[in-house]
Design a protein around this motif. Structure first.
Motif, PDB file in Angstrom:
ATOM      1  N   ASP A 258      28.716   8.857 -35.710  1.00  0.00           N
ATOM      2  CA  ASP A 258      29.177   7.501 -35.391  1.00  0.00           C
ATOM      3  C   ASP A 258      28.041   6.543 -35.727  1.00  0.00           C
ATOM      4  OD1 ASP A 258      29.884   5.071 -34.244  1.00  0.00           O
ATOM      5  OD2 ASP A 258      30.839   6.017 -32.510  1.00  0.00           O
ATOM      6  N   PRO A 259      28.122   5.810 -36.841  1.00  0.00           N
ATOM      7  CA  PRO A 259      27.023   4.926 -37.253  1.00  0.00           C
ATOM      8  C   PRO A 259      26.621   3.923 -36.174  1.00  0.00           C
ATOM      9  CG  PRO A 259      28.615   5.121 -39.018  1.00  0.00           C
ATOM     10  CD  PRO A 259      29.227   5.768 -37.811  1.00  0.00           C
ATOM     11  N   GLY A 260      27.563   3.440 -35.384  1.00  0.00           N
ATOM     12  CA  GLY A 260      27.233   2.503 -34.308  1.00  0.00           C
ATOM     13  C   GLY A 260      26.331   3.137 -33.263  1.00  0.00           C
ATOM     14  N   LYS A 261      26.632   4.382 -32.892  1.00  0.00           N
ATOM     15  CA  LYS A 261      25.807   5.077 -31.905  1.00  0.00           C
ATOM     16  C   LYS A 261      24.441   5.437 -32.484  1.00  0.00           C
ATOM     17  CE  LYS A 261      29.507   6.834 -29.033  1.00  0.00           C
ATOM     18  NZ  LYS A 261      30.142   7.994 -28.412  1.00  0.00           N
ATOM     19  N   VAL A 262      24.400   5.776 -33.783  1.00  0.00           N
ATOM     20  CA  VAL A 262      23.110   6.063 -34.428  1.00  0.00           C
ATOM     21  C   VAL A 262      22.234   4.813 -34.402  1.00  0.00           C
ATOM     22  CG1 VAL A 262      21.992   6.663 -36.616  1.00  0.00           C
ATOM     23  CG2 VAL A 262      24.014   7.919 -35.867  1.00  0.00           C
ATOM     24  N   ALA A 263      22.807   3.663 -34.711  1.00  0.00           N
ATOM     25  CA  ALA A 263      22.044   2.408 -34.695  1.00  0.00           C
ATOM     26  C   ALA A 263      21.563   2.085 -33.285  1.00  0.00           C
ATOM     27  CB  ALA A 263      22.897   1.266 -35.240  1.00  0.00           C
ATOM     28  N   ASP A 264      22.422   2.292 -32.274  1.00  0.00           N
ATOM     29  CA  ASP A 264      22.016   2.052 -30.881  1.00  0.00           C
ATOM     30  C   ASP A 264      20.860   2.955 -30.481  1.00  0.00           C
ATOM     31  OD1 ASP A 264      24.000   0.147 -30.645  1.00  0.00           O
ATOM     32  OD2 ASP A 264      25.389   1.467 -29.550  1.00  0.00           O
ATOM     33  N   THR A 265      20.926   4.215 -30.865  1.00  0.00           N
ATOM     34  CA  THR A 265      19.866   5.166 -30.533  1.00  0.00           C
ATOM     35  C   THR A 265      18.559   4.792 -31.222  1.00  0.00           C
ATOM     36  OG1 THR A 265      21.492   6.922 -30.205  1.00  0.00           O
ATOM     37  CG2 THR A 265      19.212   7.602 -30.587  1.00  0.00           C
ATOM     38  N   ALA A 266      18.639   4.402 -32.493  1.00  0.00           N
ATOM     39  CA  ALA A 266      17.434   3.987 -33.216  1.00  0.00           C
ATOM     40  C   ALA A 266      16.813   2.751 -32.571  1.00  0.00           C
ATOM     41  CB  ALA A 266      17.767   3.717 -34.681  1.00  0.00           C
ATOM     42  N   ARG A 267      17.642   1.810 -32.161  1.00  0.00           N
ATOM     43  CA  ARG A 267      17.135   0.608 -31.499  1.00  0.00           C
ATOM     44  C   ARG A 267      16.475   0.964 -30.164  1.00  0.00           C
ATOM     45  NH1 ARG A 267      21.172  -2.447 -32.274  1.00  0.00           N
ATOM     46  NH2 ARG A 267      22.416  -1.721 -30.518  1.00  0.00           N
ATOM     47  N   ASP A 268      17.094   1.848 -29.389  1.00  0.00           N
ATOM     48  CA  ASP A 268      16.511   2.274 -28.116  1.00  0.00           C
ATOM     49  C   ASP A 268      15.174   2.980 -28.330  1.00  0.00           C
ATOM     50  OD1 ASP A 268      18.707   1.218 -26.843  1.00  0.00           O
ATOM     51  OD2 ASP A 268      19.683   3.172 -26.492  1.00  0.00           O
ATOM     52  N   ALA A 269      15.101   3.821 -29.385  1.00  0.00           N
ATOM     53  CA  ALA A 269      13.841   4.516 -29.676  1.00  0.00           C
ATOM     54  C   ALA A 269      12.756   3.522 -30.081  1.00  0.00           C
ATOM     55  CB  ALA A 269      14.057   5.556 -30.779  1.00  0.00           C
ATOM     56  N   ALA A 270      13.108   2.535 -30.892  1.00  0.00           N
ATOM     57  CA  ALA A 270      12.129   1.522 -31.302  1.00  0.00           C
ATOM     58  C   ALA A 270      11.661   0.716 -30.095  1.00  0.00           C
ATOM     59  CB  ALA A 270      12.734   0.601 -32.357  1.00  0.00           C
ATOM     60  N   ASP A 271      12.570   0.392 -29.190  1.00  0.00           N
ATOM     61  CA  ASP A 271      12.187  -0.322 -27.964  1.00  0.00           C
ATOM     62  C   ASP A 271      11.233   0.511 -27.118  1.00  0.00           C
ATOM     63  OD1 ASP A 271      13.729  -2.495 -28.661  1.00  0.00           O
ATOM     64  OD2 ASP A 271      15.426  -1.949 -27.350  1.00  0.00           O
ATOM     65  N   ALA A 272      11.493   1.808 -27.023  1.00  0.00           N
ATOM     66  CA  ALA A 272      10.628   2.690 -26.227  1.00  0.00           C
ATOM     67  C   ALA A 272       9.235   2.779 -26.834  1.00  0.00           C
ATOM     68  CB  ALA A 272      11.243   4.083 -26.122  1.00  0.00           C
ATOM     69  N   VAL A 273       9.143   2.864 -28.162  1.00  0.00           N
ATOM     70  CA  VAL A 273       7.841   2.902 -28.817  1.00  0.00           C
ATOM     71  C   VAL A 273       7.113   1.577 -28.598  1.00  0.00           C
ATOM     72  CG1 VAL A 273       6.684   3.008 -31.064  1.00  0.00           C
ATOM     73  CG2 VAL A 273       8.511   4.639 -30.518  1.00  0.00           C
ATOM     74  N   GLY A 274       7.832   0.480 -28.714  1.00  0.00           N
ATOM     75  CA  GLY A 274       7.214  -0.835 -28.462  1.00  0.00           C
ATOM     76  C   GLY A 274       6.708  -0.968 -27.050  1.00  0.00           C
ATOM     77  N   ASP A 275       7.495  -0.494 -26.073  1.00  0.00           N
ATOM     78  CA  ASP A 275       7.072  -0.523 -24.685  1.00  0.00           C
ATOM     79  C   ASP A 275       5.828   0.328 -24.445  1.00  0.00           C
ATOM     80  OD1 ASP A 275       9.184  -2.189 -24.128  1.00  0.00           O
ATOM     81  OD2 ASP A 275      10.449  -0.617 -23.244  1.00  0.00           O
ATOM     82  N   MET A 276       5.760   1.485 -25.140  1.00  0.00           N
ATOM     83  CA  MET A 276       4.599   2.360 -25.012  1.00  0.00           C
ATOM     84  C   MET A 276       3.339   1.653 -25.525  1.00  0.00           C
ATOM     85  SD  MET A 276       3.905   6.116 -26.689  1.00  0.00           S
ATOM     86  CE  MET A 276       3.727   5.457 -28.339  1.00  0.00           C
ATOM     87  N   PHE A 277       3.447   0.996 -26.677  1.00  0.00           N
ATOM     88  CA  PHE A 277       2.282   0.292 -27.220  1.00  0.00           C
ATOM     89  C   PHE A 277       1.907  -0.905 -26.344  1.00  0.00           C
ATOM     90  CE2 PHE A 277       3.213   2.511 -31.259  1.00  0.00           C
ATOM     91  CZ  PHE A 277       1.939   3.013 -31.492  1.00  0.00           C
TER      92      PHE A 277
END
Length: 73
Positions: free
Chosen positions: A50-69
């Motif tokens: 599901d491309p929509g769910k893949v995009a949501d997951t990628a966005r969540d992962a990018a947010d988590a990496v940003g929060d870590m930094f």
């Protein structure tokens, strides 16, 4: 995601790969292969993307990496 298995009696062989996109934009993929000289079988698998769910997951992962930094610096 799914897996299929079959038992066969008699000579034969089969292989196929299928893909399609449904009305909601979800891709469905499947593959199956088997051989039976006298007795044998086939194995296959299927999964959906599901491309929509893949995009949501990628966005969540990018947010988590940003929060870590942000936490480190």
């Amino acid at each position: 995601m799914g897996v299929t298995a079959e038992g066969w009696a008699g000579a034969g062989a089969e292989a196929n790969v299928n893909y399609e996109r449904d009305d909601n934009g979800v891709w469905e993929f499947s593959a199956k292969a088997g051989v039976s000289p006298i007795v044998g079988g086939a194995l296959g698998f299927e999964f959906t993307v599901d491309p929509g769910k893949v995009a949501d997951t990628a966005r969540d992962a990018a947010d988590a990496v940003g929060d870590m930094f942000d936490g480190v610096f």
